[in-house]
Design a protein around this motif. Structure first.
Motif, short mmCIF file in Angstrom:
data_model
loop_
_atom_site.label_atom_id
_atom_site.label_comp_id
_atom_site.label_asym_id
_atom_site.label_seq_id
_atom_site.Cartn_x
_atom_site.Cartn_y
_atom_site.Cartn_z
N THR A 1 0.85 -1.19 0.00
CA THR A 1 0.00 0.00 0.00
C THR A 1 0.88 1.23 0.00
O THR A 1 1.81 1.34 0.79
CB THR A 1 -0.90 0.00 1.26
N ALA B 1 -1.57 6.27 1.28
CA ALA B 1 -2.90 5.68 1.20
C ALA B 1 -3.27 5.04 2.51
O ALA B 1 -2.45 4.44 3.19
CB ALA B 1 -2.95 4.64 0.09
N SER C 1 -5.79 -7.32 -3.18
CA SER C 1 -5.25 -6.93 -4.49
C SER C 1 -5.32 -8.12 -5.43
O SER C 1 -4.99 -9.24 -5.06
CB SER C 1 -3.79 -6.47 -4.35
N VAL D 1 -4.87 4.76 -13.85
CA VAL D 1 -4.70 4.47 -12.43
C VAL D 1 -5.65 5.36 -11.62
O VAL D 1 -5.76 6.55 -11.85
CB VAL D 1 -3.24 4.72 -12.01
N GLY D 2 -6.37 4.72 -10.69
CA GLY D 2 -7.33 5.44 -9.87
C GLY D 2 -8.76 5.27 -10.35
O GLY D 2 -9.70 5.59 -9.62
N THR E 1 -5.19 0.25 -9.32
CA THR E 1 -4.19 0.91 -8.47
C THR E 1 -2.80 0.98 -9.08
O THR E 1 -1.98 1.79 -8.68
CB THR E 1 -4.08 0.19 -7.11
N GLU E 2 -2.53 0.11 -10.06
CA GLU E 2 -1.18 0.12 -10.65
C GLU E 2 -1.23 -0.45 -12.06
O GLU E 2 -1.90 -1.45 -12.31
CB GLU E 2 -0.23 -0.72 -9.80
N SER F 1 -7.39 -3.23 -6.85
CA SER F 1 -7.73 -3.33 -5.43
C SER F 1 -9.22 -3.58 -5.34
O SER F 1 -10.03 -2.74 -5.79
CB SER F 1 -7.37 -2.04 -4.69
N ALA G 1 -8.87 3.26 -1.96
CA ALA G 1 -7.50 3.10 -2.44
C ALA G 1 -7.03 4.36 -3.13
O ALA G 1 -7.72 4.93 -3.96
CB ALA G 1 -7.42 1.92 -3.39
N PRO H 1 -4.76 6.51 -5.77
CA PRO H 1 -4.12 6.22 -7.06
C PRO H 1 -2.61 6.12 -6.91
O PRO H 1 -2.00 6.93 -6.24
CB PRO H 1 -4.52 7.41 -7.93
#
Length: 496
Positions: free
Chosen positions: A93, A97, A104, A128-129, A159-160, A179, A187, A189
């Motif tokens: 994480t 965050a 995940s 992302v986000g 998230t990634e 996530s 979560a 970004p």
């Protein structure tokens, strides 16, 4: 419970393979469909997936062993006592965050198809986000044959991004992290990660055993001539290159400079897609391999057009598909292939393989490039079945949804350049096929009929063929039979 791992079906006329590489060792935990080993044949490389989750037991066929179809490769200890498939790895994480009670989920490269070992990330539809729903499209991958959409395996937040656009990834690479769960909405970004070197550094174009041997012996891949499918370098190719006299390596070609400095700002350099690279390579291979020749004729389309106009409304009402010209041409080609079977055959080494069936390839232009979906057993289809199949394959081709299986196994191809206004062309063979028919624009031209000049809708036909297997007489006979069937479609009903 012990599960046997056996050699899968290797393909038409292939009876044995060599065990190239084991990716797992006895005692290793494996998941369902995880790759266990790779086999090499004289045509393709075949990956063997695990049929169940568990622990790999004994390896029966070692690397380098030659095995036949259905031979025992290894055993797998599966069942309640076996180790389960590894759970998705939880990502760290970010410091900024808040802690999340969710989990995940890794987004992995989906199954790409037989003999396809890598893909290029073409487009990310999410950033992302972004919040994503389960099965929502995250990104699109390009292989050398098809485009593959990657759906989200779970609902949550992206998230990634591990593999950015333009990154080349192998068949087992991780693309992103989702996530999911209760904490997904909270979560934060994370910055998109740079392309992972481990995912892009491996040369998966060639057989792994060949890549390993080249690395161990300092052999440059550019100095090895690949004899596998699509030029893939096999282990034997490396051994031959090592035994051959060493030649001075040619200097790498520098990018072409603009003819004038002022031209640089007006030029755009774009990397070829995987599909376009494959098209270029296969077309050049066709020229280098086949003794290609083209013969021409012309056909009076009066009778086909009249028959189509007479029945098209009733045909569409009954069958739910339009009556086009392609079904007539497909039927005419099937009729001619029965009389001249060598046009429907292929060369395999020193053998000629005659096909007692017709899998008709229908070349289709798409925004991504030329593809050739295959209509299987076209010789057993009715006009309506052919039209439905062509319509469906064409739609899937335009949408980039064709699977690899739908583009393999063709025995003869029809290419219709007439839809783009082409009056005459010389189509290029689609190896290993020995014939391709080129259709062209229908154009009203003055013709001498029974001593009088009349205007008729005419089309030039072109048959490109491999002169190694098809003689001139056979090629001309084929084209004349197609012409006769189209100028008098009743001949198709009476098999004349």
């Amino acid at each position: 419970m012990s599960v046997e791992i056996r050699v899968p079906t290797l393909g038409e006329s292939v009876t044995e393979a060599t065990v190239a590489t084991w990716f797992k060792q006895p005692g290793d935990t494996v998941a369902v469909d995880e790759m266990l080993c790779e086999l090499e044949t004289d045509k393709v490389t075949v990956e063997v997936p695990s049929p169940a989750a568990g622990t790999l037991g004994d390896i029966i066929a070692k690397e380098g062993d030659t095995v036949g179809v259905d031979a025992l490769l290894a055993t797998l200890n599966a069942g309640d006592s076996a180790a389960a498939a590894p759970a998705p790895k939880a990502e760290a994480t970010p410091a900024a965050a808040p802690a999340s009670s969710g989990s995940s989920v890794d987004v992995m490269v989906p199954t790409l198809g037989e003999s396809v070992t890598e893909a290029t990330v073409a487009t990310w539809f999410k950033a992302v986000g972004d919040t994503v729903a389960q099965d929502e499209m995250l990104c699109e991958l390009e292989t050398d044959k098809v485009s593959v959409e990657v759906p989200s395996p779970a609902a949550g937040v992206l998230t990634e991004i591990v593999a950015a656009e333009g990154t080349t990834v192998d068949a087992s690479a991780k693309l992103a992290v989702i996530s999911s769960g209760a904490g997904a909405s909270a979560a934060a970004p994370a910055a998109a990660a740079a392309p992972a070197a481990a995912s892009t550094g491996k040369d998966v174009e060639n057989a792994p055993s060949a890549t390993k041997m080249m690395a161990e012996n300092g052999v440059d891949a550019s100095s090895v001539t690949g004899t596998g499918k699509d030029g893939r370098i096999m282990k034997d190719d490396v051994l031959k290159a090592m035994a051959a006299p060493k030649a001075a390596p040619a200097p790498a070609a520098a990018p072409r400079a603009p003819s004038a400095p002022s031209d640089a700002a007006r030029e755009e350099r774009v990397k070829m897609t995987k599909l376009r690279q494959t098209i270029a390579r296969r077309l050049k291979e066709s020229q280098n391999t086949a003794a290609m020749l083209t013969t021409y004729n012309e056909v009076d389309m009066t009778e086909v057009m009249a028959l189509r106009n007479q029945y098209k409304d009733e045909f569409e009402k009954k069958h739910g598909v339009r009556l086009g010209f392609m079904s007539f041409f497909t039927k005419a080609c099937v009729h001619a292939l029965k009389e001249v079977p060598e046009v429907n055959a292929e060369i395999d080494g020193t053998d000629v393989v005659y096909k007692n069936y017709v899998n008709m390839g229908v070349a289709a232009g798409t925004p991504q490039g030329l593809v050739v979906p295959v209509i299987r057993d076209a010789d057993a289809m009715s006009f309506a079945e052919i039209e439905k199949a062509i319509s469906e394959k064409g739609r899937r081709a335009r949408d980039g949804k064709l699977s690899m299986a739908e583009m393999q196994g063709g025995t003869f191809t029809i290419s219709n350049g007439g839809v783009y206004g082409s009056l005459m062309s010389s189509p290029i063979l689609n190896p290993p096929q020995s014939g391709i028919l080129g259709m062209h624009k229908i154009q009203d031209r003055p013709m001498a009929i029974n001593g009088q000049v009349v205007i008729r809708p005419m089309m030039y036909l072109a048959l490109s063929y491999d002169h190694r297997i098809v003689d001139g007489k056979g090629a001309v006979t084929f084209l004349v039979r197609v012409k006769e069937a189209l100028e008098d479609p009743r001949r198709l009903l009476m098999d004349l």
